[in-house]
Design an enzyme around this catalytic site. Structure first.
Site, mmCIF file in Angstrom:
data_model
loop_
_atom_site.group_PDB
_atom_site.id
_atom_site.type_symbol
_atom_site.label_atom_id
_atom_site.label_comp_id
_atom_site.label_asym_id
_atom_site.label_seq_id
_atom_site.Cartn_x
_atom_site.Cartn_y
_atom_site.Cartn_z
ATOM 1 N N GLU A 65 59.832 71.202 46.642
ATOM 2 C CA GLU A 65 58.962 70.941 47.800
ATOM 3 C C GLU A 65 58.936 69.445 48.117
ATOM 4 O O GLU A 65 57.874 68.809 48.157
ATOM 5 C CB GLU A 65 57.557 71.516 47.587
ATOM 6 N N GLU A 75 60.122 80.625 45.115
ATOM 7 C CA GLU A 75 58.679 80.891 44.991
ATOM 8 C C GLU A 75 58.291 81.897 46.062
ATOM 9 O O GLU A 75 58.529 81.657 47.257
ATOM 10 C CB GLU A 75 57.858 79.602 45.165
HETATM 11 O O1 AHR Z 1 53.236 78.140 42.615
HETATM 12 C C1 AHR Z 1 52.240 77.187 42.835
HETATM 13 C C2 AHR Z 1 52.721 76.017 43.663
HETATM 14 O O2 AHR Z 1 53.046 76.440 44.949
HETATM 15 C C3 AHR Z 1 53.972 75.318 43.187
HETATM 16 O O3 AHR Z 1 53.729 74.391 42.198
HETATM 17 C C4 AHR Z 1 54.458 74.638 44.425
HETATM 18 O O4 AHR Z 1 55.852 74.451 44.438
HETATM 19 C C5 AHR Z 1 53.964 75.540 45.539
HETATM 20 O O5 AHR Z 1 53.331 74.831 46.536
#
Ligand code: AHR
Length: 505
Positions: free
Chosen positions: A178, A307
């Site tokens: 990110e 994710e």
């Molecule tokens: O999964 C929780 C968080 O969500 C992670 O650390 C981040 O990459 C995303 O914003």
């Protein structure tokens, strides 16, 4: 019910599509709340059965899922993690503040060796996410060398001093996370310049081929993907020499970030909103794949959704920074819907990692200091195992009832996908209708079905979930409402249910 009212799921069993990589069923463990500490790792002095501090009840539960890969140490945490603080004698390891997740002190007792031991216990391939945001090129380069180099070198000597003679195999490597946000608040152009530099010094040592994954966009941010692809495709040689994939993140958050809603207290409108948000993963993947196609028409660069999952308000009374949430039948249906979409995108989508495996967000298992509970989402992963590395086949849902409409968006009630592996096929079907059963004909074409077995995941209420006191409220049962039909099979799916039908061909 007459044939006229049955929906049809048409499945072409003899039309092979792309392989559904087992890595679409990947996982994610971040130093966040009780995922690593208490979840995976309790320390060697714990009374819970453990190996080197790793909880064996959690390992045993997860081994049944055939977890293909595990991403670690973050997430946002990855960009403030300095791996050298997590090696050597545990009592000598310096602590740090986990600024992203609750400002708690991280003692670094779970580090590189512990993670690799966990992967070995799980039978999962490691996916290590390196630090671009606050790290250095040298630090990342050294980490790759420490993990994967054979023969003599400074990092190899250090690894051996810490008790590990042989290098490990580390296939997957993330270049930051990110980068548009917690990973550095960079522009896409600034990030991709940095990522090219970092990736250059992440070497393939002694036959360990790294699959380097550039930190990608969130949701519908196609401009980020375009900037990455534009830059990568201008590299000398083939772009695949330096980057093998780019990532994307997509969470099902039907409310706002301030009011995401409760995991277990919700009404029909909340449910519909959730499912409409969940099915949007199809548009997200289509959008990013289309941009990638323009620069990489041969589809050599993979798309990695590292994710995904539901994100609710934390359970009352728990630390807001720990992202601990319950997991209801609704979450299971979000997962089954996602997998149908993943299977359709299997040609470009090569990996996906649910966030997160234990005690955080849409978890597989929830632990306490005496044991664990398997969540409804766990059961979807288990029921869908037959799709791992199978060949996707075309599925068309026809004649289903009119979709539900909310705020100008529509939700189709039936979702399905299918795959073939050897002389077996697996069909997954979800009935998202919260109130009505679905009468479904599986129109099976192109193969003779010798035998079938069905499994069902449902509960009387969408809010149903498993707890330590009642761990089997949502568990798979046999799907008994299944008969042969002139076209194949006929099943009745209860409201809000997920089913898998295994076929012997
Ligand atoms: O999964 C929780 C968080 O969500 C992670 O650390 C981040 O990459 C995303 O914003």
């Amino acid at each position: 019910m007459s044939d006229a009212s049955a929906a049809r799921v048409v499945i072409d069993l003899d039309v092979p599509g792309p392989t559904i990589s087992r890595h679409l069923y990947g996982h994610f463990a971040e130093h966040l709340g009780r995922c690593v500490y208490d979840g995976f790792y309790v320390g060697e002095s714990s009374e819970l059965p453990n190996e080197g501090g790793i909880r064996l009840d959690v390992v045993e539960a997860l081994r049944a899922l055939n977890i293909p890969n595990l991403r670690w140490p973050g997430g946002c945490f990855a960009d403030e993690y300095h791996w050298m603080n997590g090696i050597g004698p545990r009592e000598d390891r310096p602590g740090m503040v986990n600024t992203n997740w609750g400002n708690v002190v991280e003692n670094n007792h779970f580090g590189t060796h512990e993670f690799m031991a966990l992967c070995e216990l799980l039978g999962a391939e490691p996916y290590v996410n390196g630090n671009v945001g606050s790290g250095t090129v040298r630090e990342m380069s050294d980490w790759v060398e420490y993990l994967t180099r054979n023969g003599d070198s400074p990092m190899v000597r250090l690894r051996k001093e810490n008790g590990r003679e042989d290098p490990w195999k580390v296939p997957f490597w993330g270049i930051g996370n990110e980068a548009w946000g917690c990973g550095g608040n960079l522009t896409a152009e600034a990030y991709v310049d940095l990522a090219r530099q970092y990736a250059t010094f992440c070497k393939n040592h002694d036959g360990n081929e790294l699959y380097r994954i550039a930190a990608g966009a969130s949701d519908h941010d196609l401009a980020w993907t375009e900037a990455l692809m534009k830059s990568i495709s201008k590299l000398g040689g083939t772009p695949r020499d330096l980057f093998q994939a780019i990532s994307v993140h997509y969470y099902t958050v039907p409310g706002t970030w301030e009011h995401k809603g409760s995991a277990t207290q919700f009404g029909f409108d909340d449910y519909y909103r959730t499912m409409i948000k969940a099915q949007d993963i199809d548009r997200v993947l289509t959008g990013h794949s289309t941009v990638m196609d323009a620069y990489d028409p041969e589809r050599k660069i993979g798309l990695v959704l590292d994710e995904w999952g539901t994100w609710w308000d934390v359970e009352p009374g728990t630390n807001p920074g720990f992202l601990y949430q319950q997991n209801a039948l609704r979450d299971a249906l979000v997962a089954s819907l996602h997998f149908d979409v993943f299977h359709r995108h299997a040609e470009r989508l090569v990996m996906a990692n649910i966030a997160q495996t234990v005690n955080v967000l849409q978890a597989m298992v929830l632990t306490d200091d005496t044991g664990l509970v398997l969540t409804p989402t766990y059961h979807v992963f288990e029921m869908n195992k037959g799709h791992h590395d199978a060949t996707a086949v075309p599925v068309h849902v026809v004649d289903q009832q009119a979709p539900y409409a909310l705020d100008g968006k529509q939700l189709e009630f039936l979702s399905a996908s299918a795959s073939v592996k050897g002389d077996k096929a697996l069909v997954s079907v979800t009935n998202l209708d919260p109130a009505a059963a679905a009468d479904v004909v599986l129109d099976l074409r192109g193969a003779t079905v010798r035998a079938h077995r069905g499994r069902l995941l449902t509960a009387p209420e969408l809010q149903a979930h498993n707890t330590a006191a009642e761990p089997e409220v949502v568990v798979p049962t046999e799907l008994t409402d299944i008969t042969t039909d002139a076209r194949g099979l006929r099943v009745t799916l209860p409201p809000h249910s997920f089913a898998t039908i295994e076929l012997d061909l």
